[in-house]
Design a protein around this motif. Structure first.
Motif, mmCIF file in Angstrom:
data_model
loop_
_atom_site.group_PDB
_atom_site.id
_atom_site.type_symbol
_atom_site.label_atom_id
_atom_site.label_comp_id
_atom_site.label_asym_id
_atom_site.label_seq_id
_atom_site.Cartn_x
_atom_site.Cartn_y
_atom_site.Cartn_z
ATOM 1 N N ASP A 180 35.663 42.848 14.689
ATOM 2 C CA ASP A 180 35.625 44.145 15.362
ATOM 3 C C ASP A 180 36.958 44.845 15.088
ATOM 4 O OD1 ASP A 180 35.529 46.304 17.070
ATOM 5 O OD2 ASP A 180 34.782 45.178 18.779
ATOM 6 N N VAL A 181 36.895 45.950 14.354
ATOM 7 C CA VAL A 181 38.130 46.652 13.972
ATOM 8 C C VAL A 181 38.268 47.993 14.700
ATOM 9 C CG1 VAL A 181 38.249 45.528 11.720
ATOM 10 C CG2 VAL A 181 37.060 47.722 11.936
ATOM 11 N N GLU A 182 37.613 48.104 15.858
ATOM 12 C CA GLU A 182 37.654 49.360 16.618
ATOM 13 C C GLU A 182 37.278 50.511 15.672
ATOM 14 O OE1 GLU A 182 41.356 49.804 18.694
ATOM 15 O OE2 GLU A 182 41.260 47.817 19.601
ATOM 16 N N ASN A 183 38.126 51.521 15.543
ATOM 17 C CA ASN A 183 37.810 52.645 14.651
ATOM 18 C C ASN A 183 38.490 52.504 13.294
ATOM 19 O OD1 ASN A 183 40.476 53.163 15.212
ATOM 20 N ND2 ASN A 183 40.191 55.328 15.713
ATOM 21 N N GLY A 184 38.914 51.281 12.981
ATOM 22 C CA GLY A 184 39.630 51.039 11.738
ATOM 23 C C GLY A 184 41.122 51.206 11.885
ATOM 24 N N PHE A 185 41.575 51.490 13.120
ATOM 25 C CA PHE A 185 42.983 51.666 13.448
ATOM 26 C C PHE A 185 43.607 52.873 12.752
ATOM 27 C CE2 PHE A 185 42.094 47.039 13.761
ATOM 28 C CZ PHE A 185 42.169 46.939 15.134
ATOM 29 N N SER A 186 42.758 53.796 12.316
ATOM 30 C CA SER A 186 43.259 55.008 11.666
ATOM 31 C C SER A 186 42.085 55.968 11.463
ATOM 32 C CB SER A 186 43.888 54.684 10.312
ATOM 33 O OG SER A 186 44.232 55.861 9.612
ATOM 34 N N ASP A 187 42.399 57.248 11.355
ATOM 35 C CA ASP A 187 41.387 58.229 10.964
ATOM 36 C C ASP A 187 41.524 58.613 9.498
ATOM 37 O OD1 ASP A 187 39.733 58.499 13.124
ATOM 38 O OD2 ASP A 187 40.809 60.185 14.026
ATOM 39 N N ASP A 188 42.426 57.928 8.784
ATOM 40 C CA ASP A 188 42.579 58.135 7.346
ATOM 41 C C ASP A 188 41.682 57.129 6.627
ATOM 42 O OD1 ASP A 188 43.365 58.026 4.664
ATOM 43 O OD2 ASP A 188 45.448 58.494 5.127
ATOM 44 N N ALA A 223 31.339 62.941 12.936
ATOM 45 C CA ALA A 223 30.475 62.093 12.108
ATOM 46 C C ALA A 223 30.933 62.071 10.657
ATOM 47 C CB ALA A 223 29.033 62.569 12.214
ATOM 48 N N ALA A 224 31.391 63.195 10.143
ATOM 49 C CA ALA A 224 31.830 63.256 8.752
ATOM 50 C C ALA A 224 33.056 62.389 8.516
ATOM 51 C CB ALA A 224 32.123 64.702 8.362
ATOM 52 N N VAL A 225 33.958 62.347 9.501
ATOM 53 C CA VAL A 225 35.159 61.513 9.376
ATOM 54 C C VAL A 225 34.784 60.037 9.381
ATOM 55 C CG1 VAL A 225 37.326 60.847 10.484
ATOM 56 C CG2 VAL A 225 36.649 63.260 10.408
ATOM 57 N N HIS A 226 33.906 59.664 10.299
ATOM 58 C CA HIS A 226 33.503 58.262 10.368
ATOM 59 C C HIS A 226 32.730 57.862 9.110
ATOM 60 C CE1 HIS A 226 33.250 54.581 12.651
ATOM 61 N NE2 HIS A 226 31.944 54.496 12.427
ATOM 62 N N ALA A 227 31.883 58.746 8.623
ATOM 63 C CA ALA A 227 31.139 58.463 7.389
ATOM 64 C C ALA A 227 32.097 58.283 6.216
ATOM 65 C CB ALA A 227 30.151 59.587 7.111
ATOM 66 N N ALA A 228 33.164 59.072 6.189
ATOM 67 C CA ALA A 228 34.144 58.934 5.115
ATOM 68 C C ALA A 228 34.830 57.576 5.168
ATOM 69 C CB ALA A 228 35.171 60.060 5.202
ATOM 70 N N LYS A 229 35.093 57.081 6.364
ATOM 71 C CA LYS A 229 35.685 55.748 6.500
ATOM 72 C C LYS A 229 34.739 54.696 5.934
ATOM 73 C CE LYS A 229 38.040 56.776 10.899
ATOM 74 N NZ LYS A 229 38.247 56.289 12.269
ATOM 75 N N ILE A 230 33.465 54.805 6.295
ATOM 76 C CA ILE A 230 32.470 53.839 5.813
ATOM 77 C C ILE A 230 32.412 53.859 4.296
ATOM 78 C CG2 ILE A 230 30.007 53.289 5.779
ATOM 79 C CD1 ILE A 230 29.911 54.545 8.644
ATOM 80 N N GLY A 231 32.344 55.056 3.717
ATOM 81 C CA GLY A 231 32.283 55.176 2.268
ATOM 82 C C GLY A 231 33.505 54.597 1.586
ATOM 83 N N ALA A 232 34.681 54.828 2.166
ATOM 84 C CA ALA A 232 35.913 54.311 1.581
ATOM 85 C C ALA A 232 35.946 52.785 1.634
ATOM 86 C CB ALA A 232 37.120 54.889 2.313
ATOM 87 N N VAL A 233 35.496 52.207 2.749
ATOM 88 C CA VAL A 233 35.467 50.747 2.873
ATOM 89 C C VAL A 233 34.519 50.144 1.851
ATOM 90 C CG1 VAL A 233 34.771 48.826 4.362
ATOM 91 C CG2 VAL A 233 36.153 50.687 5.293
ATOM 92 N N LYS A 234 33.340 50.718 1.711
ATOM 93 C CA LYS A 234 32.357 50.158 0.776
ATOM 94 C C LYS A 234 32.822 50.290 -0.670
ATOM 95 C CE LYS A 234 29.236 48.350 1.438
ATOM 96 N NZ LYS A 234 29.036 46.878 1.727
ATOM 97 N N ARG A 262 23.862 60.749 13.583
ATOM 98 C CA ARG A 262 24.976 59.908 13.167
ATOM 99 C C ARG A 262 24.509 58.686 12.383
ATOM 100 N NH1 ARG A 262 30.138 60.524 15.464
ATOM 101 N NH2 ARG A 262 30.295 62.497 16.575
ATOM 102 N N LEU A 263 23.450 58.054 12.818
ATOM 103 C CA LEU A 263 22.959 56.892 12.080
ATOM 104 C C LEU A 263 22.550 57.276 10.665
ATOM 105 C CD1 LEU A 263 20.880 54.879 14.707
ATOM 106 C CD2 LEU A 263 23.288 54.633 14.069
ATOM 107 N N ALA A 264 21.922 58.432 10.518
ATOM 108 C CA ALA A 264 21.525 58.894 9.188
ATOM 109 C C ALA A 264 22.756 59.128 8.309
ATOM 110 C CB ALA A 264 20.695 60.170 9.301
ATOM 111 N N ALA A 265 23.797 59.729 8.881
ATOM 112 C CA ALA A 265 25.017 59.996 8.118
ATOM 113 C C ALA A 265 25.713 58.697 7.718
ATOM 114 C CB ALA A 265 25.963 60.872 8.933
ATOM 115 N N TYR A 266 25.746 57.733 8.608
ATOM 116 C CA TYR A 266 26.430 56.473 8.320
ATOM 117 C C TYR A 266 25.655 55.668 7.284
ATOM 118 C CZ TYR A 266 28.851 57.826 12.623
ATOM 119 O OH TYR A 266 29.550 58.517 13.588
ATOM 120 N N ARG A 267 24.345 55.748 7.344
ATOM 121 C CA ARG A 267 23.511 55.088 6.343
ATOM 122 C C ARG A 267 23.764 55.688 4.967
ATOM 123 N NH1 ARG A 267 19.130 56.696 3.899
ATOM 124 N NH2 ARG A 267 17.566 55.235 3.122
ATOM 125 N N ARG A 268 23.787 57.025 4.890
ATOM 126 C CA ARG A 268 24.036 57.677 3.605
ATOM 127 C C ARG A 268 25.414 57.323 3.060
ATOM 128 N NH1 ARG A 268 21.570 62.100 6.313
ATOM 129 N NH2 ARG A 268 23.640 62.976 6.755
#
Length: 275
Positions: A90-98, A131-142, A171-177
């Motif tokens: 569990d990394v909370e919000n990734g400890f950053s918005d970058d 949602a766009a910020v969180h989706a960007a984090k997901i994309g960067a991690v992957k 939000r779920l749709a954005a995170y999936r994409r």
């Protein structure tokens, strides 16, 4: 919620991802230190998660405030290299918005042997990350750690929005994409709402267990792929410690023998192999 249109990627093919595709849900107990993870692994749990609340509280730090990055990494390195079980952190919000900083942290975790992360969009002030910020984090991690299972959590129900269904869907749709491997909606306990989400998703849905919500067999029947215990075990352990101390203070029988409390040697042996 209508089924989401397919995207051009295959499901993640790792042992941890495979646990989300079994007929029965993956029950993920959440540990807060080496000992709690070790005793859970010894009970046959194929995977163990960490609880950000437990990790933070054990260190005397606030949860959800990006204060436990180093504690989380230290524990992940200890547990990820132990080989006792698959580990989700569990990394909370990734400890950053970058997104780049979040991705760099994910690479550190993957290098430590971590199989998955839980990445949430809730903020400590009770709002949601855009949602766009969180989706960007997901994309960067992957992009940086493609074999790391990203469980994308939205706190739309956890924060008790007046009408969370539409925002949850969006939000779920954005995170999936963005590339999420699983989707997590803590605070959702209504069976009809859970069934609706399961019917409309082509990714594993994770639900947070609640003693007042559906039982594990009921969640399985609804189509849930993963059930997390979150901070429940840590809070239960605190309650057991307090009740035992109070019993001793009052002269009542201590519950050690009847509850299977491990002895000193048993706990010490958890560290005997140096892992």
């Amino acid at each position: 919620m209508s089924p989401m249109s397919p995207i051009d990627r295959s499901p993640l093919d790792t042992p941890f991802a495979a646990l989300h595709r079994r007929p029965e849900p993956l029950l993920l107990p959440n540990a807060w230190d080496h000992a709690s993870a070790a005793v859970l692994a010894e009970q046959g749990f194929a995977a163990v998660g960490t609880t950000s609340l437990g990790v933070a509280a054990a260190a005397g730090l606030p949860d959800g405030a990006a204060a436990t990055r180093e504690e989380t990494l230290r524990l992940a390195r200890r547990l990820g290299r132990s080989g006792r079980c698959l580990l989700s952190v569990d990394v909370e919000n990734g400890f950053s918005d970058d997104p780049d900083e979040v991705a760099a942290f994910a690479v550190e975790l993957a290098s430590a042997g971590v199989a998955g992360i839980n990445l949430e969009d809730g903020r400590p002030d009770g709002t949601l990350t855009p949602a766009a910020v969180h989706a960007a984090k997901i994309g960067a991690v992957k992009a940086a750690a493609p074999d790391l299972f990203v469980n994308a959590r939205t706190d739309t129900h956890w924060l008790a929005l007046p009408d969370p269904a539409e925002e949850t869907d969006r939000r779920l749709a954005a995170y999936r994409r963005a590339g999420a491997d699983g989707l997590f909606v803590p605070g959702l306990s209504d069976p009809a709402a859970i069934a609706r989400l399961c019917a409309g998703l082509d990714l594993p849905l994770n639900i947070l267990y609640s003693p007042t919500g559906p039982a594990l067999p009921d969640l399985a029947a609804l189509g849930v792929a993963r059930v997390s215990l979150g901070s429940y075990l840590y809070r239960t352990a605190l309650a057991a410690a307090v009740s035992t101390a109070l019993a001793v203070r009052s002269g009542s029988p201590a519950p050690a023998a009847s509850t299977g409390t491990p002895g000193y040697a048993t706990v010490r042996a958890l560290y005997a192999d140096g892992r």
